[in-house]
Enzyme design. Structure first.
Site, short mmCIF file in Angstrom:
data_model
loop_
_atom_site.label_atom_id
_atom_site.label_comp_id
_atom_site.label_asym_id
_atom_site.label_seq_id
_atom_site.Cartn_x
_atom_site.Cartn_y
_atom_site.Cartn_z
N ARG A 11 4.60 2.32 -7.57
CA ARG A 11 5.40 1.13 -7.94
C ARG A 11 4.77 0.41 -9.12
O ARG A 11 5.45 -0.09 -10.00
CB ARG A 11 5.54 0.20 -6.74
CG ARG A 11 6.50 0.72 -5.68
CD ARG A 11 6.34 -0.06 -4.38
NE ARG A 11 6.48 -1.49 -4.56
CZ ARG A 11 5.76 -2.40 -3.90
NH1 ARG A 11 4.89 -2.05 -2.98
NH2 ARG A 11 5.95 -3.68 -4.12
N LYS A 29 0.05 -2.70 6.21
CA LYS A 29 -1.42 -2.67 6.30
C LYS A 29 -1.90 -3.60 7.42
O LYS A 29 -2.83 -3.29 8.14
CB LYS A 29 -2.04 -3.09 4.97
CG LYS A 29 -1.84 -2.03 3.88
CD LYS A 29 -2.44 -2.44 2.57
CE LYS A 29 -1.65 -3.49 1.86
NZ LYS A 29 -1.08 -3.16 0.57
N HIS A 38 -4.28 -13.15 6.12
CA HIS A 38 -4.07 -12.45 4.85
C HIS A 38 -3.53 -13.43 3.81
O HIS A 38 -2.63 -14.22 4.11
CB HIS A 38 -3.07 -11.31 5.05
CG HIS A 38 -2.76 -10.58 3.78
ND1 HIS A 38 -3.58 -9.59 3.28
CD2 HIS A 38 -1.75 -10.71 2.88
CE1 HIS A 38 -3.08 -9.14 2.14
NE2 HIS A 38 -1.97 -9.80 1.87
N ASP A 70 1.47 3.55 2.01
CA ASP A 70 1.54 2.35 1.17
C ASP A 70 0.62 2.49 -0.04
O ASP A 70 0.96 2.09 -1.14
CB ASP A 70 1.16 1.09 1.97
CG ASP A 70 1.06 -0.10 1.03
OD1 ASP A 70 2.10 -0.47 0.46
OD2 ASP A 70 -0.05 -0.62 0.82
N SER A 81 4.99 -3.56 2.24
CA SER A 81 3.67 -3.08 1.81
C SER A 81 2.56 -3.90 2.48
O SER A 81 1.64 -3.34 3.09
CB SER A 81 3.59 -3.18 0.28
OG SER A 81 2.27 -3.07 -0.17
N1 URA Z 1 0.21 -6.70 -2.34
C1 URA Z 1 0.45 -5.58 -1.62
O1 URA Z 1 -0.36 -5.16 -0.81
N2 URA Z 1 1.62 -4.95 -1.82
C2 URA Z 1 2.56 -5.36 -2.70
O2 URA Z 1 3.59 -4.74 -2.83
C3 URA Z 1 2.28 -6.52 -3.45
C4 URA Z 1 1.09 -7.17 -3.23
#
Ligand code: URA
Length: 436
Positions: free
Chosen positions: A168, A187, A82, A161, A183
């Site tokens: 957010r 995932k 990632h 999320d 966050s």
């Molecule tokens: N990418 C994400 O998936 N979450 C965040 O809070 C910031 C960047």
């Protein structure tokens, strides 16, 4: 348990229990707790922070808020990768087939997202017919058969999320370390891999602008991943100038293919080698970095990685001929050189400004509904530390709509500073954390 009490506890600087975190995540996901109360809690967390235990609890609650992808039908250690994102970041496009050609099983979920260019999925759609809207059975079967598949992120993966991030985004509570780390990691945990290699970007084109913040984010995510029982490694890499030379969807696909042919730009190749070797080690394919690098080099120079890319594109409905002949990728009508206006060494390239140029040309999404122009973008001819003479091209701008090009052209020149002294070349890799 009342949401009011949870908000007040955090507002007063208290530590939330696992039950309280679980309660607000479950209530928010099901729609029982309204946005305005969760907004208040996010702001309280923003100012009061969360400790390591709360951050891990939040990550686990979000990861379990929907489906967990079960990859047990795929043999071997599954390694996910990632990136926190940046300008010209096409790493997955080259790295996934390179690692798969070395025998690693790549079962990856990717997104589209808003930004300067599209996400990995948008870029892959440069191959006519390519689809990431495949079902789970197809995804798993393809990984078992050819070692690689990339599917679109499904709505039922970490839905808490998804809702929380959207909230957010409009309540000025994105840039909190615990909230970002939980966050991203929620995932990744829900996506089912045994090991996770994170590319945490730092600099003007990154989410985290300072090295100190990027190191802290990397540390936090490694701790969460390991705390959740997944081997997690983070590479903190430079994003103070665009990665490689191409910025724009199909242009980045072409650069990734050039890299699979052994003709990639040096910084991009080095990042692929660094991340790829961590993936091969975490996946049990290589014992140490030297061996892993040799395997990756061999995958490129034998042609196996390029072949794997063609196999992958074909398996997901795309036209594999474009892997061998990149002139078949989407191409812009106009290609215009952007000449340097002065002699001198390039001192800096404000990375996010270059990203905005790509966006202005139509290469990215300003809203979820925007349609991306896959052909447009920029190809840089010179990077920080290079000497250029007035009149020599700094970059080539690829565009379809002259009206959009005018705005991008003006913005482009604002991104550069020049000087008569050769500046120090920025380090590409700042730190690697969590290695065995
Ligand atoms: N990418 C994400 O998936 N979450 C965040 O809070 C910031 C960047």
């Amino acid at each position: 348990m009342r949401m009011y009490d949870i908000i007040m506890k955090k507002r007063n600087g208290g530590k939330l229990t696992s039950e309280e975190i679980q309660c607000f995540i479950e209530g928010y996901t099901s729609g029982e707790i309204p946005d305005y109360q969760v907004s208040a809690l996010m702001m309280a967390i923003y100012f009061r922070g969360m400790d390591e235990e709360e951050t891990l609890d939040l990550t686990m609650a979000m990861a379990h808020s929907g489906d967990l992808l079960d990859l047990s039908a795929i043999e071997g250690i599954k390694v996910d990768k990632h990136s926190t994102g940046g300008v010209g970041d096409k790493t997955s496009l080259a790295l996934a087939p390179m690692a798969a050609a070395c025998g690693l099983r790549i079962a990856k979920m990717s997104g589209r997202g808003l930004g300067h260019t599209g996400g990995t999925i948008d870029k892959l759609e440069s191959f006519a017919g390519f689809s990431t809207g495949i079902c789970r059975e197809h995804f798993i079967r393809q990984v078992n058969e050819i070692g690689i598949s990339i599917m679109g992120q499904t709505a039922d993966l970490a839905p808490a999320d998804k809702k929380l991030y959207a909230l957010r985004d409009v309540t000025a509570t994105v840039d909190n370390m615990s909230l970002i780390a939980s966050s991203i990691m929620s995932k990744k945990l829900a996506a089912g891999a045994d090991a996770i290699v994170l590319d945490v970007k730092t600099g003007s084109g990154a989410f985290m602008k300072t090295l100190q913040d990027s190191l802290a984010l990397a540390r936090e995510m490694v701790r969460i991943g390991n705390g959740a029982g997944r081997r997690t490694i983070a590479v903190v890499s430079d994003m103070d100038q665009p990665l490689g030379r191409a910025v724009g969807n199909a242009l980045e696909v072409k650069e990734a293919i050039d890299t699979l042919r052994g003709q990639g730009p040096a910084d991009f190749v080095e990042l692929c080698m660094t991340l790829g070797s961590q993936m091969l080690i975490a996946g049990g394919r290589a014992g140490e970095e030297g061996q892993a690098r040799e395997m990756l080099r061999e995958a490129v120079f034998s042609g196996a990685a390029l072949e794997k890319m063609a196999e992958f594109v074909q398996a997901q409905g795309g036209d594999p001929r474009a892997v061998r002949d990149t002139s078949l990728l989407p191409r812009a009508i106009h290609v215009e050189p952007l000449p340097a206006k002065t002699d001198g060494y390039i001192q800096s390239i404000q990375c996010d400004e270059i990203g905005i140029c790509s966006l202005l040309l139509g290469g990215g999404r300003e809203t979820k509904e925007s349609v991306i122009d896959l052909a447009v973008g920029l190809v840089l001819c010179a990077k920080v530390g290079d000497y250029v003479r007035a009149g020599e091209p700094l970059a080539y701008m690829h565009y379809n709509e002259p009206g959009r090009a005018a705005a991008a052209r003006e913005r482009f020149y604002q991104a550069y500073t020049f000087g008569q002294e050769k500046p120090p070349i920025p380090a590409l890799i700042h730190e690697i954390m969590g290695q065995a």
